[in-house]
Design a protein around this motif. Structure first.
Motif, PDB file in Angstrom:
ATOM      1  N   ALA A 260       0.853  -1.189   0.000  1.00  0.00           N
ATOM      2  CA  ALA A 260       0.000   0.000   0.000  1.00  0.00           C
ATOM      3  C   ALA A 260       0.885   1.235   0.000  1.00  0.00           C
ATOM      4  O   ALA A 260       2.012   1.213   0.504  1.00  0.00           O
ATOM      5  CB  ALA A 260      -0.906   0.001   1.227  1.00  0.00           C
ATOM      6  N   ALA A 261       0.370   2.325  -0.579  1.00  0.00           N
ATOM      7  CA  ALA A 261       1.154   3.554  -0.624  1.00  0.00           C
ATOM      8  C   ALA A 261       0.254   4.750  -0.885  1.00  0.00           C
ATOM      9  O   ALA A 261      -0.816   4.626  -1.492  1.00  0.00           O
ATOM     10  CB  ALA A 261       2.216   3.473  -1.720  1.00  0.00           C
ATOM     11  N   LEU A 262       0.700   5.917  -0.427  1.00  0.00           N
ATOM     12  CA  LEU A 262       0.077   7.186  -0.769  1.00  0.00           C
ATOM     13  C   LEU A 262       0.914   7.766  -1.896  1.00  0.00           C
ATOM     14  O   LEU A 262       1.988   8.323  -1.677  1.00  0.00           O
ATOM     15  CB  LEU A 262       0.058   8.115   0.438  1.00  0.00           C
ATOM     16  N   LEU A 263       0.436   7.612  -3.136  1.00  0.00           N
ATOM     17  CA  LEU A 263       1.211   7.988  -4.312  1.00  0.00           C
ATOM     18  C   LEU A 263       1.260   9.498  -4.513  1.00  0.00           C
ATOM     19  O   LEU A 263       0.260  10.197  -4.342  1.00  0.00           O
ATOM     20  CB  LEU A 263       0.621   7.335  -5.559  1.00  0.00           C
ATOM     21  N   ASP A 264       2.439   9.974  -4.922  1.00  0.00           N
ATOM     22  CA  ASP A 264       2.613  11.367  -5.329  1.00  0.00           C
ATOM     23  C   ASP A 264       3.485  11.332  -6.579  1.00  0.00           C
ATOM     24  O   ASP A 264       4.713  11.296  -6.501  1.00  0.00           O
ATOM     25  CB  ASP A 264       3.274  12.175  -4.216  1.00  0.00           C
ATOM     26  N   CYS A 265       2.832  11.276  -7.767  1.00  0.00           N
ATOM     27  CA  CYS A 265       3.528  11.065  -9.036  1.00  0.00           C
ATOM     28  C   CYS A 265       3.570  12.341  -9.859  1.00  0.00           C
ATOM     29  O   CYS A 265       2.581  13.084  -9.911  1.00  0.00           O
ATOM     30  CB  CYS A 265       2.831   9.979  -9.858  1.00  0.00           C
ATOM     31  N   SER A 266       4.701  12.565 -10.548  1.00  0.00           N
ATOM     32  CA  SER A 266       4.782  13.725 -11.440  1.00  0.00           C
ATOM     33  C   SER A 266       5.780  13.467 -12.560  1.00  0.00           C
ATOM     34  O   SER A 266       6.767  12.753 -12.379  1.00  0.00           O
ATOM     35  CB  SER A 266       5.197  14.977 -10.658  1.00  0.00           C
ATOM     36  N   THR A 267       5.497  14.055 -13.742  1.00  0.00           N
ATOM     37  CA  THR A 267       6.406  14.000 -14.877  1.00  0.00           C
ATOM     38  C   THR A 267       6.317  15.311 -15.640  1.00  0.00           C
ATOM     39  O   THR A 267       5.252  15.933 -15.710  1.00  0.00           O
ATOM     40  CB  THR A 267       6.070  12.830 -15.815  1.00  0.00           C
TER      41      THR A 267
ATOM     42  N   SER B 262       0.574  15.352 -13.073  1.00  0.00           N
ATOM     43  CA  SER B 262       0.723  14.762 -11.744  1.00  0.00           C
ATOM     44  C   SER B 262      -0.480  13.910 -11.372  1.00  0.00           C
ATOM     45  O   SER B 262      -1.570  14.052 -11.938  1.00  0.00           O
ATOM     46  CB  SER B 262       0.924  15.855 -10.682  1.00  0.00           C
ATOM     47  N   LEU B 263      -0.254  13.010 -10.448  1.00  0.00           N
ATOM     48  CA  LEU B 263      -1.311  12.166  -9.920  1.00  0.00           C
ATOM     49  C   LEU B 263      -1.016  11.890  -8.447  1.00  0.00           C
ATOM     50  O   LEU B 263       0.118  11.551  -8.085  1.00  0.00           O
ATOM     51  CB  LEU B 263      -1.401  10.849 -10.689  1.00  0.00           C
ATOM     52  N   LYS B 264      -2.043  12.055  -7.620  1.00  0.00           N
ATOM     53  CA  LYS B 264      -1.920  11.734  -6.200  1.00  0.00           C
ATOM     54  C   LYS B 264      -3.108  10.868  -5.789  1.00  0.00           C
ATOM     55  O   LYS B 264      -4.217  11.059  -6.290  1.00  0.00           O
ATOM     56  CB  LYS B 264      -1.878  13.000  -5.349  1.00  0.00           C
TER      57      LYS B 264
ATOM     58  N   GLU C  80      -7.932   6.261  -3.687  1.00  0.00           N
ATOM     59  CA  GLU C  80      -8.686   7.101  -2.762  1.00  0.00           C
ATOM     60  C   GLU C  80      -7.946   8.434  -2.619  1.00  0.00           C
ATOM     61  O   GLU C  80      -6.740   8.510  -2.861  1.00  0.00           O
ATOM     62  CB  GLU C  80      -8.813   6.419  -1.394  1.00  0.00           C
ATOM     63  N   GLN C  81      -8.661   9.466  -2.226  1.00  0.00           N
ATOM     64  CA  GLN C  81      -8.077  10.812  -2.050  1.00  0.00           C
ATOM     65  C   GLN C  81      -7.371  11.256  -3.328  1.00  0.00           C
ATOM     66  O   GLN C  81      -6.213  11.676  -3.315  1.00  0.00           O
ATOM     67  CB  GLN C  81      -7.086  10.817  -0.881  1.00  0.00           C
ATOM     68  N   VAL C  82      -8.083  11.155  -4.439  1.00  0.00           N
ATOM     69  CA  VAL C  82      -7.456  11.343  -5.749  1.00  0.00           C
ATOM     70  C   VAL C  82      -7.322  12.814  -6.107  1.00  0.00           C
ATOM     71  O   VAL C  82      -8.234  13.616  -5.901  1.00  0.00           O
ATOM     72  CB  VAL C  82      -8.274  10.620  -6.842  1.00  0.00           C
ATOM     73  N   SER C  83      -6.155  13.152  -6.670  1.00  0.00           N
ATOM     74  CA  SER C  83      -5.912  14.475  -7.249  1.00  0.00           C
ATOM     75  C   SER C  83      -5.115  14.274  -8.531  1.00  0.00           C
ATOM     76  O   SER C  83      -4.013  13.710  -8.492  1.00  0.00           O
ATOM     77  CB  SER C  83      -5.131  15.365  -6.272  1.00  0.00           C
TER      78      SER C  83
END
Length: 277
Positions: A226-233, A253-255, A245-248
């Motif tokens: 499991a992880a709280l993702l904080d992705c960016s390119t 970017s994607l969180k 869950e808790q999507v942005s």
């Protein structure tokens, strides 16, 4: 003949071969080599640190290894002539010694390095899986398999390959890809030029940082990871196969949380796409 450089060494042997490589006079054009075998009792040691400049590093955890570390070293010396290369090889001293809680493995010149001399020292290490491991090389690949302790794997030029457990994994290359499978709960994976493929098999939350400047990133959150993702390119796409869950989300970017994860896992690339599976 080298016992004053090696505090603990049970076995040792060498063989000599040579080869000629075309090149200019400022770099070695003739190389000779020998193989060395070292064994170091673990006793109170909790970790191993191996450092070389030019050469690969491989460490494999072996359950049947018992309470010792076995090292096979491939040592190469280079020079302008066969005689010069042999002198360079003779001047290279491999050390395998236990200092407190760490077994240190490395090499040095026993006399001053002469102009035109070259050295390459590669280590193939077998050790009890429980030990923490640190492998460092400037030029060469780094491989770690079956390590249950914490791992630090570093190369300036070369690929890093790891299949590890442990609590933490730190793997980095300036120029080279990362191929990682780990159950570690904390990961730091970084390369400047190259792609990253990471299979995270953590039982629960995994956090840390996965970054490359030039290359794509593929992360597999396997099993119950499991992880709280904080992705960016900056240049590329982001795709996630998981329900979040808790999507942005925006174009770069994607969180979001996978499987209720609360530890932040930052995944970043400047030029490349990101895929979460």
């Amino acid at each position: 003949m080298m016992s004053h450089h090696v505090r603990v060494r049970i076995a040792f042997w060498t063989t000599l071969v040579w080869s000629t490589i075309a090149g200019c006079s400022k770099v070695p054009i003739v190389w000779v080599s020998r193989q060395e075998h070292h064994e170091v009792p673990v006793e109170t040691a909790t970790g191993l640190a191996a450092t070389t400049h030019n050469g690969t590093q491989t460490a494999v955890g072996v359950a049947e290894q018992g309470d010792k570390v076995v090292i096979e070293a491939n040592v190469r010396g280079g020079g302008a002539t066969l005689s010069d290369a042999r002198k360079a090889l003779e001047a290279i001293v491999v050390s395998a010694e236990r200092e407190g809680e760490t077994i240190n493995l490395g090499w040095d010149w026993k006399t001053a390095q002469k102009p035109g001399w070259g050295a390459e020292v590669a280590f193939d290490i077998k050790l009890p899986p429980r030990l923490n491991v640190k492998l460092v090389t400037h030029n060469g690949a780094v491989v770690a398999r079956g390590i249950a302790g914490e791992c630090v794997l570093e190369t300036h030029n070369g690929q890093v390959t790891a299949q590890t457990g442990g609590v933490r994994l730190d793997a980095s290359s300036h120029n080279g890809a990362l191929e990682i499978t780990t159950a570690a709960a904390d990961v730091v994976l970084e390369t400047h030029n190259g792609g990253i493929s990471a299979r995270l098999e953590t039982a629960g939350d995994v956090g840390g940082r996965i970054t490359t400047h030039n290359g794509g990133i593929v992360v597999v959150l396997a099993g119950s990871a499991a992880a709280l993702l904080d992705c960016s390119t900056s240049n590329g796409r982001i795709h996630c196969d998981h329900n979040l869950e808790q999507v942005s989300v925006n174009q770069t970017s994607l969180k979001g949380s996978v499987r209720g994860g609360t530890k932040t896992l930052r995944i970043e690339t400047s030029n490349g796409s990101i895929k979460i599976q």
